[in-house]
Write an enzyme that holds these catalytic residues in place. Sequence first.
Site, PDB file in Angstrom:
ATOM      1  CG  ASP A   8      -1.804   1.178   1.322  1.00  0.00           C
ATOM      2  OD1 ASP A   8      -2.408   1.545   0.305  1.00  0.00           O
ATOM      3  OD2 ASP A   8      -1.888   1.771   2.426  1.00  0.00           O
ATOM      4  CG  ASP A  10      -1.806   7.618   0.017  1.00  0.00           C
ATOM      5  OD1 ASP A  10      -0.722   7.537  -0.583  1.00  0.00           O
ATOM      6  OD2 ASP A  10      -2.794   8.221  -0.443  1.00  0.00           O
ATOM      7  CG  ASP A 127      -2.497   2.447   6.396  1.00  0.00           C
ATOM      8  OD1 ASP A 127      -2.610   2.094   5.194  1.00  0.00           O
ATOM      9  OD2 ASP A 127      -2.940   3.530   6.832  1.00  0.00           O
TER      10      ASP A 127
END
Length: 375
Positions: A8, A10, A127
């Site tokens: 991922d 961001d 996240d």
Amino acid sequence: MKKALFIDRDGTVIAEPADEQIDSLEKLAFVPGAISALKALTGLGFDLVLATNQDGLGTASFPEETFWPAHEKMLSTLRGEGVAFDDQLIDRSFPHDNAPTRKPGTGMFGRYTGGEYDLAASYVIGDRVTDILLARNLGARGILLAPAAEGLRMLDEAGAADACALVTDSWAEIAEFIRRGERRVEIRRETRETQIIVRLDLDGRGDFNGEISTGLRFLDHMLAQIAHHGGVALAVDAKGDLDIDEHHTMEDVAITLGEAIDRALGSKAGIARYGFALPMDDCRALVLLDFGGRIDFEWDAEFRRERVGDVPTELFRHFFHSLCCSARCNLQISARGDNDHHKAEAIFKAFARALRMAVGRQGFGYDIPSSKGVL
């Protein structure tokens, strides 16, 4: 087969601002530890794939010209540290679009789901719980970058805990987990005579140590010595044609264990490579071991008894020869002494200690232990 790290962007590689949109260079900041961890993960045989949802990219709410400068700056910074993504997957839809390309959907991942990639040996790192759900949908393993308590709560609420292999807010821990993840395997071997399952963790971190059952009690005892003195976690479940004789069980356990060692070593980066002599009462055993990839076997040990326990002594040589060939190593064994039980046990213990030395990590180095650069 190929392996991939689906990463991922961001909140994982770069910090995510309050408005969840990195649309200027001023908003660009790397997550602590991300650069050094990504650099540490290069050279392990994984394709690095950036996979990110960018809500409405290309629309009035998120114009292209505000996205690319920060994105390209991120990529150029990583390249300067030796980190380059092999592929970039960017979904531009909004959540309410329910697009199949939006994570955790797999619509963007078509080139990775056609059988060329070993997804079970691949990871999704992110996240958010959607990253872990993506891992489940791909058949990969998820790693959640979040504080442990918060991450476990998120996973529990989403019913995604089974798809997550690690929860941590440390990129350094992620890198180390993936590195040593190569060193844990499960190997199954089925023939007309035997059905063998071997589970092995070279770092001794498995939750299965001590579960050894081959139908030969003395062999169980010797395999337990390999686990204990080798500092590895080992489980062996073997069912063989013991009604005929012990040969096939001994041979196939050795072959499966050797393959497990070879597979668990992975690239062999950072191992000592070489390995041990020990005394046991009246006996002494010497085991020389080299995981250099070339197969050679030497045996210098004689037994007076026909059997030790329920194992024919003639099969000890065959066991280690079979293991040597399957593990693709150079193995030399010699033993002297009067008591055949002690002699056999000394050989297995010396092998275990040699194994422990040879597979041990050397500090924090991950170099290939060969002047050729490959083993």
